[in-house]
Scaffold this active site. Structure first.
Site, PDB file in Angstrom:
ATOM      1  N   THR A   1       0.843  -1.197   0.000  1.00  0.00           N
ATOM      2  CA  THR A   1       0.000   0.000   0.000  1.00  0.00           C
ATOM      3  C   THR A   1       0.873   1.240   0.000  1.00  0.00           C
ATOM      4  O   THR A   1       2.028   1.193   0.427  1.00  0.00           O
ATOM      5  CB  THR A   1      -0.934   0.038   1.228  1.00  0.00           C
ATOM      6  OG1 THR A   1      -1.811   1.162   1.114  1.00  0.00           O
ATOM      7  CG2 THR A   1      -0.162   0.153   2.530  1.00  0.00           C
ATOM      8  N   THR A   2       0.306   2.318  -0.486  1.00  0.00           N
ATOM      9  CA  THR A   2       0.974   3.616  -0.369  1.00  0.00           C
ATOM     10  C   THR A   2       0.161   4.516   0.556  1.00  0.00           C
ATOM     11  O   THR A   2       0.458   5.691   0.692  1.00  0.00           O
ATOM     12  CB  THR A   2       1.116   4.285  -1.762  1.00  0.00           C
ATOM     13  OG1 THR A   2      -0.176   4.366  -2.358  1.00  0.00           O
ATOM     14  CG2 THR A   2       2.055   3.488  -2.657  1.00  0.00           C
TER      15      THR A   2
ATOM     16  N   ASP B   1      -7.548  -5.803   1.375  1.00  0.00           N
ATOM     17  CA  ASP B   1      -8.596  -5.068   0.690  1.00  0.00           C
ATOM     18  C   ASP B   1      -9.743  -4.999   1.674  1.00  0.00           C
ATOM     19  O   ASP B   1     -10.056  -5.988   2.349  1.00  0.00           O
ATOM     20  CB  ASP B   1      -9.026  -5.738  -0.612  1.00  0.00           C
ATOM     21  CG  ASP B   1      -9.899  -4.804  -1.446  1.00  0.00           C
ATOM     22  OD1 ASP B   1      -9.581  -3.597  -1.507  1.00  0.00           O
ATOM     23  OD2 ASP B   1     -10.895  -5.261  -2.025  1.00  0.00           O
TER      24      ASP B   1
ATOM     25  N   PHE C   1     -10.060   7.683   9.008  1.00  0.00           N
ATOM     26  CA  PHE C   1     -10.040   8.074   7.601  1.00  0.00           C
ATOM     27  C   PHE C   1     -11.149   7.340   6.862  1.00  0.00           C
ATOM     28  O   PHE C   1     -11.831   6.489   7.421  1.00  0.00           O
ATOM     29  CB  PHE C   1      -8.662   7.798   6.970  1.00  0.00           C
ATOM     30  CG  PHE C   1      -8.230   6.358   6.998  1.00  0.00           C
ATOM     31  CD1 PHE C   1      -8.403   5.539   5.888  1.00  0.00           C
ATOM     32  CD2 PHE C   1      -7.628   5.804   8.126  1.00  0.00           C
ATOM     33  CE1 PHE C   1      -7.995   4.213   5.905  1.00  0.00           C
ATOM     34  CE2 PHE C   1      -7.211   4.481   8.149  1.00  0.00           C
ATOM     35  CZ  PHE C   1      -7.397   3.685   7.035  1.00  0.00           C
ATOM     36  N   GLY C   2     -11.337   7.699   5.614  1.00  0.00           N
ATOM     37  CA  GLY C   2     -12.364   7.038   4.809  1.00  0.00           C
ATOM     38  C   GLY C   2     -13.763   7.255   5.367  1.00  0.00           C
ATOM     39  O   GLY C   2     -14.165   8.375   5.678  1.00  0.00           O
ATOM     40  N   TYR C   3     -14.492   6.141   5.525  1.00  0.00           N
ATOM     41  CA  TYR C   3     -15.885   6.191   5.978  1.00  0.00           C
ATOM     42  C   TYR C   3     -16.022   6.189   7.510  1.00  0.00           C
ATOM     43  O   TYR C   3     -17.136   6.111   8.023  1.00  0.00           O
ATOM     44  CB  TYR C   3     -16.657   4.998   5.402  1.00  0.00           C
ATOM     45  CG  TYR C   3     -16.783   5.018   3.896  1.00  0.00           C
ATOM     46  CD1 TYR C   3     -17.672   5.878   3.270  1.00  0.00           C
ATOM     47  CD2 TYR C   3     -16.020   4.174   3.102  1.00  0.00           C
ATOM     48  CE1 TYR C   3     -17.802   5.900   1.888  1.00  0.00           C
ATOM     49  CE2 TYR C   3     -16.142   4.181   1.720  1.00  0.00           C
ATOM     50  CZ  TYR C   3     -17.033   5.043   1.119  1.00  0.00           C
ATOM     51  OH  TYR C   3     -17.163   5.061  -0.249  1.00  0.00           O
TER      52      TYR C   3
ATOM     53  N   HIS D   1     -12.113  -3.704  11.697  1.00  0.00           N
ATOM     54  CA  HIS D   1     -12.045  -4.842  10.784  1.00  0.00           C
ATOM     55  C   HIS D   1     -10.604  -5.134  10.379  1.00  0.00           C
ATOM     56  O   HIS D   1     -10.186  -6.286  10.343  1.00  0.00           O
ATOM     57  CB  HIS D   1     -12.896  -4.564   9.545  1.00  0.00           C
ATOM     58  CG  HIS D   1     -12.557  -3.264   8.856  1.00  0.00           C
ATOM     59  ND1 HIS D   1     -12.560  -2.049   9.512  1.00  0.00           N
ATOM     60  CD2 HIS D   1     -12.194  -2.993   7.586  1.00  0.00           C
ATOM     61  CE1 HIS D   1     -12.212  -1.089   8.670  1.00  0.00           C
ATOM     62  NE2 HIS D   1     -11.983  -1.636   7.488  1.00  0.00           N
TER      63      HIS D   1
END
Length: 196
Positions: free
Chosen positions: A10-11, A68, A148-150, A175
Site C-alpha cells: 500500500t501507499t 482489501d 479516515f475514509g468512511y 475490521h
C-alpha cells in the site's frame, strides 16, 4: 523467533500506521519501497487482497502483506463493497458519505466494515489469507474527524460513537485490526513450527 521483515502492499500512510501499531514484536512492517499499480478487479475483498499481495511480492521479491477492505451496507445489497474506495473516486469521502446518507433515507442502516488480509512470500511460495469484519450501523450524520475514509459515519456495535469520534479505540476493534491480528496469529504458528 527471528524477526520477519514484511512490506505492506500500500501507499496509504494511514494503513501503514494502523498495521504497525498492532504488529507483533517479531515482525518489522515497512511501507512498500515503490508504488506498484494493481488493478483491483476482483469481485470480493479476498480476490483483491490476494492479487495485490502476489503482484507486490513478485515485483519486490520479498514477503508482503496486503489487504482489501470496505464498507458493506446490507440494505443496499452490500454496496459500496469492493468499490468502497473507487465509488465517486474523484470526490472527497465527505461527499461520498453525504451521497450514501441520501441513499439510506428510510432504509435499514445495518452495515459492516470487512477486511481481507493476505501474506505472500514469493521465495517460500507461501500464501495465507484471512478475513474479518466489524458489524455496526451507519449514523444519521457525519460525526468526528478521526480515522479516515468512511470512519466518521460508521458506528460499531456496542458503541454510540462513530469510528471518527473514537480513533483511539478503532485500532483495537476495527475490521483491519481484527483481520491482521488473525493473520499474525496464523503466521506465528507457521514460523514456530518451522523453527522446531
Amino acid at each position: 523467533m527471528k524477526k520477519l521483515t514484511v512490506y505492506l502492499a500500500t501507499t496509504n500512510p494511514h494503513k501503514v500506521e494502523e498495521i504497525k501499531m498492532i504488529a507483533p514484536e517479531w515482525m518489522e512492517i515497512l511501507p512498500s519501497p515503490e508504488k506498484i499499480e494493481v488493478v483491483e478487479d476482483g469481485e470480493t475483498f479476498l480476490e483483491n487482497s490476494v492479487k495485490k499481495a502476489v503482484v507486490y511480492g513478485k515485483k519486490l521479491k520479498h514477503p508482503v502483506m496486503a489487504d482489501d477492505s470496505g464498507l458493506v451496507i446490507y440494505s443496499l445489497g452490500g454496496f459500496p463493497g469492493v468499490m468502497s474506495a473507487r465509488f465517486m473516486e474523484e470526490h472527497s469521502y465527505k461527499e461520498k458519505m453525504r451521497t450514501i446518507l441520501k441513499m439510506l433515507e428510510g432504509k435499514d442502516r445495518r452495515a459492516a466494515f470487512v477486511c481481507s488480509a493476505t501474506f505472500f512470500d514469493p521465495v517460500e511460495n507461501t500464501l495465507i489469507s484471512v478475513e474479518d469484519r466489524v458489524e455496526g450501523r451507519i449514523a444519521n450524520e457525519i460525526r468526528g474527524t478521526g480515522g479516515f475514509g468512511y470512519d466518521p459515519f460508521f458506528i460499531p456495535d456496542g458503541y454510540d460513537k462513530t469510528f471518527g469520534e473514537i480513533p483511539h479505540l478503532k485500532e483495537k476493534i476495527s475490521h483491519r485490526s481484527k483481520a491482521f491480528r488473525k493473520l499474525f496469529s496464523v503466521l506465528e504458528k507457521i514460523l514456530e513450527s518451522e523453527n522446531r
